[in-house]
Design a protein around this motif. Structure first.
Motif, PDB file in Angstrom:
ATOM      1  N   ARG A 179     -10.793  22.045  20.219  1.00 61.83           N
ATOM      2  CA  ARG A 179      -9.645  22.597  19.507  1.00 61.83           C
ATOM      3  C   ARG A 179      -9.171  23.869  20.190  1.00 61.83           C
ATOM      4  N   ALA A 180      -7.914  24.214  19.979  1.00 66.26           N
ATOM      5  CA  ALA A 180      -7.358  25.417  20.609  1.00 66.26           C
ATOM      6  C   ALA A 180      -8.106  26.670  20.174  1.00 66.26           C
ATOM      7  N   GLY A 181      -8.583  26.707  18.935  1.00 67.43           N
ATOM      8  CA  GLY A 181      -9.283  27.881  18.425  1.00 67.43           C
ATOM      9  C   GLY A 181     -10.673  28.072  18.982  1.00 67.43           C
ATOM     10  N   ASP A 182     -11.167  27.115  19.762  1.00 65.79           N
ATOM     11  CA  ASP A 182     -12.515  27.212  20.324  1.00 65.79           C
ATOM     12  C   ASP A 182     -12.551  27.960  21.645  1.00 65.79           C
ATOM     13  N   ARG A 183     -11.428  28.486  22.086  1.00 61.56           N
ATOM     14  CA  ARG A 183     -11.331  29.204  23.364  1.00 61.56           C
ATOM     15  C   ARG A 183     -11.681  28.308  24.546  1.00 61.56           C
ATOM     16  N   ALA A 184     -11.518  27.007  24.391  1.00 61.13           N
ATOM     17  CA  ALA A 184     -11.731  26.084  25.498  1.00 61.13           C
ATOM     18  C   ALA A 184     -10.397  25.898  26.224  1.00 61.13           C
ATOM     19  N   VAL A 185     -10.444  25.269  27.399  1.00 59.09           N
ATOM     20  CA  VAL A 185      -9.219  24.961  28.137  1.00 59.09           C
ATOM     21  C   VAL A 185      -8.546  23.789  27.435  1.00 59.09           C
ATOM     22  N   VAL A 186      -7.436  24.071  26.745  1.00 57.20           N
ATOM     23  CA  VAL A 186      -6.776  23.051  25.932  1.00 57.20           C
ATOM     24  C   VAL A 186      -5.273  23.115  26.151  1.00 57.20           C
ATOM     25  N   HIS A 187      -4.671  21.949  26.361  1.00 58.89           N
ATOM     26  CA  HIS A 187      -3.216  21.826  26.417  1.00 58.89           C
ATOM     27  C   HIS A 187      -2.745  21.107  25.155  1.00 58.89           C
ATOM     28  N   ALA A 188      -1.565  21.463  24.684  1.00 59.25           N
ATOM     29  CA  ALA A 188      -1.035  20.826  23.482  1.00 59.25           C
ATOM     30  C   ALA A 188      -0.908  19.322  23.692  1.00 59.25           C
ATOM     31  N   MET A 189      -1.249  18.558  22.654  1.00 60.17           N
ATOM     32  CA  MET A 189      -1.108  17.116  22.727  1.00 60.17           C
ATOM     33  C   MET A 189       0.304  16.727  22.292  1.00 60.17           C
ATOM     34  N   PRO A 190       1.048  16.035  23.128  1.00 62.30           N
ATOM     35  CA  PRO A 190       2.395  15.609  22.750  1.00 62.30           C
ATOM     36  C   PRO A 190       2.352  14.746  21.487  1.00 62.30           C
ATOM     37  N   SER A 191       3.356  14.894  20.635  1.00 63.19           N
ATOM     38  CA  SER A 191       3.369  14.172  19.366  1.00 63.19           C
ATOM     39  C   SER A 191       3.344  12.662  19.564  1.00 63.19           C
ATOM     40  N   ALA A 192       3.998  12.181  20.632  1.00 63.94           N
ATOM     41  CA  ALA A 192       4.009  10.737  20.885  1.00 63.94           C
ATOM     42  C   ALA A 192       2.609  10.218  21.172  1.00 63.94           C
ATOM     43  N   LEU A 193       1.793  11.027  21.842  1.00 63.96           N
ATOM     44  CA  LEU A 193       0.406  10.640  22.110  1.00 63.96           C
ATOM     45  C   LEU A 193      -0.439  10.782  20.854  1.00 63.96           C
ATOM     46  N   ALA A 194      -0.247  11.898  20.124  1.00 64.26           N
ATOM     47  CA  ALA A 194      -1.031  12.136  18.909  1.00 64.26           C
ATOM     48  C   ALA A 194      -0.860  10.999  17.909  1.00 64.26           C
ATOM     49  N   ASN A 195       0.344  10.450  17.836  1.00 69.07           N
ATOM     50  CA  ASN A 195       0.622   9.396  16.876  1.00 69.07           C
ATOM     51  C   ASN A 195      -0.059   8.077  17.224  1.00 69.07           C
ATOM     52  N   ARG A 196      -0.652   8.000  18.402  1.00 69.96           N
ATOM     53  CA  ARG A 196      -1.339   6.777  18.816  1.00 69.96           C
ATOM     54  C   ARG A 196      -2.796   6.747  18.364  1.00 69.96           C
ATOM     55  N   PHE A 197      -3.292   7.850  17.815  1.00 71.61           N
ATOM     56  CA  PHE A 197      -4.713   7.954  17.461  1.00 71.61           C
ATOM     57  C   PHE A 197      -4.938   8.055  15.952  1.00 71.61           C
ATOM     58  N   VAL A 198      -6.143   7.645  15.538  1.00 72.55           N
ATOM     59  CA  VAL A 198      -6.721   8.089  14.274  1.00 72.55           C
ATOM     60  C   VAL A 198      -7.476   9.375  14.599  1.00 72.55           C
ATOM     61  N   HIS A 199      -7.130  10.497  13.957  1.00 72.70           N
ATOM     62  CA  HIS A 199      -7.720  11.796  14.280  1.00 72.70           C
ATOM     63  C   HIS A 199      -8.863  12.108  13.313  1.00 72.70           C
ATOM     64  N   ILE A 200     -10.014  12.489  13.885  1.00 71.55           N
ATOM     65  CA  ILE A 200     -11.210  12.768  13.091  1.00 71.55           C
ATOM     66  C   ILE A 200     -11.784  14.115  13.513  1.00 71.55           C
TER      67      ILE A 200
END
Length: 330
Positions: A131-152
């Motif tokens: 997650r972005a709040g974990d101070r890891a190297v993270v890029h925003a996930m495009p909404s079109a890609l996010a909508n392809r997953f079940v998020h857990i």
């Protein structure tokens, strides 16, 4: 969702060929859960790190075939994409990849194909990232890609971790400390962004250190460099105290007279040392000893022992203890 629930959810989703994305902080065991799902389903696991790739690495390289007016271009799929059999294609660190690489995965994740390549029928797609709040190297996930997953969302759970630790050879000393200080199983302060901090993964590293026969000073320095200053001091103090407790053999031989510890930390330690020793033959003697502890420690012991070996809950002694203590179990 805690690990045991997550595993069941992923088994269901992979059976249905529904892509899922696991969100969680570093070091909590996201990839381990996916590996366990693959082992449960008895299928191959391919771990692909998109953070190390360019868009063309995923789609493959162009290949020209034919001649003259019949020339055409096709795409040679990379060798890390499966062509037969059954398995799980695991796209780890997906959100650490640039958005251009994430975009290249759209078609593969939802439509199970990319370019001229098509994912075999027996394969499922899972992905994970921090997650972005974990101070890891993270890029925003495009909404079109996010909508392809079940998020857990992955939730760290001390009870689940303790069972996993038994199955994977983690010592009773480390398990006992986490039972005593469950809040230290995972602790990360994004505001201070420490170099070393406690995670399920780093506690396994610490357990390796204490089983390596190093000098006390070297041991402390390595543990400090793995989980941080405060957690390291508490952990080392705990394991040194736990080594002075009565042995399991002594307790089994003399459950009514073996010494009973007095401090909370030592009580957690002794319960943890005993839980994986519980079976049909030993549960009576172990409950005779544990029954000399406060009720809360008896519950700690029985919950862990029952999770490790369900058969003890069907024994005469186990049933009697459950009946006598049903009010505190509610």
């Amino acid at each position: 969702m805690k690990p045991t629930q997550l595993k069941q959810a992923l088994i269901h989703l992979t059976d249905k060929k529904r892509p899922a994305f696991i969100w969680g902080p570093p070091g909590v065991g996201k990839s381990d859960i996916v590996r366990e799902v693959a082992e449960h389903r008895k299928v191959e696991l391919r771990d692909v790190r998109l953070s190390l790739m360019d868009p063309t690495d995923l789609k493959g390289l162009p290949v020209i075939s034919g001649a003259g007016a019949k020339k055409q271009v096709s795409w040679a799929a990379p060798d890390f994409l499966p062509t037969k059999g059954k398995g799980i294609l695991f796209l780890d660190e997906l959100v650490s990849a640039p958005q251009s690489v994430q975009a290249a995965s759209y078609q593969l994740i939802l439509n199970r194909k990319i370019g001229d390549y098509e994912l075999p029928e027996g394969w499922s797609v899972l992905a994970a990232g921090n997650r972005a709040g974990d101070r890891a190297v993270v890029h925003a996930m495009p909404s079109a890609l996010a909508n392809r997953f079940v998020h857990i969302d992955f939730d760290v759970d001390p009870d689940d971790w303790s069972i996993w630790a038994v199955q994977n050879g983690v010592s009773d000393l480390t398990r006992g400390f986490i039972r005593f200080r469950p809040d230290l199983l995972h602790k990360f302060d994004a505001a201070t962004n420490p170099r070393a901090f406690p995670t399920p993964r780093s506690w396994v590293f610490c357990d390796d250190v204490i089983q390596s026969g190093l000098s006390a000073d070297t041991e402390l320095e390595l543990i400090r460099g793995t989980v941080g200053e405060g957690a390291a001091i508490e952990y080392v103090a705990h394991i040194r105290m736990a080594k002075d407790l009565p042995s399991v053999d002594e307790i089994l031989m003399n459950p009514d007279s073996a010494p009973v510890p007095t401090s909370p930390a030592s009580k957690y330690a002794i319960c943890t040392a005993l839980d994986k020793k519980a079976n049909k033959g030993t549960i009576g003697r172990l409950l005779s000893y544990v029954g000399r502890l406060d009720a809360e420690y008896q519950v700690v012991f029985m919950r862990a022992a029952g999770a490790i070996n369900r058969e003890i809950l069907q024994t005469k002694e186990g049933v009697k203890w459950l009946t006598d203590n049903q009010e505190i179990l509610i």
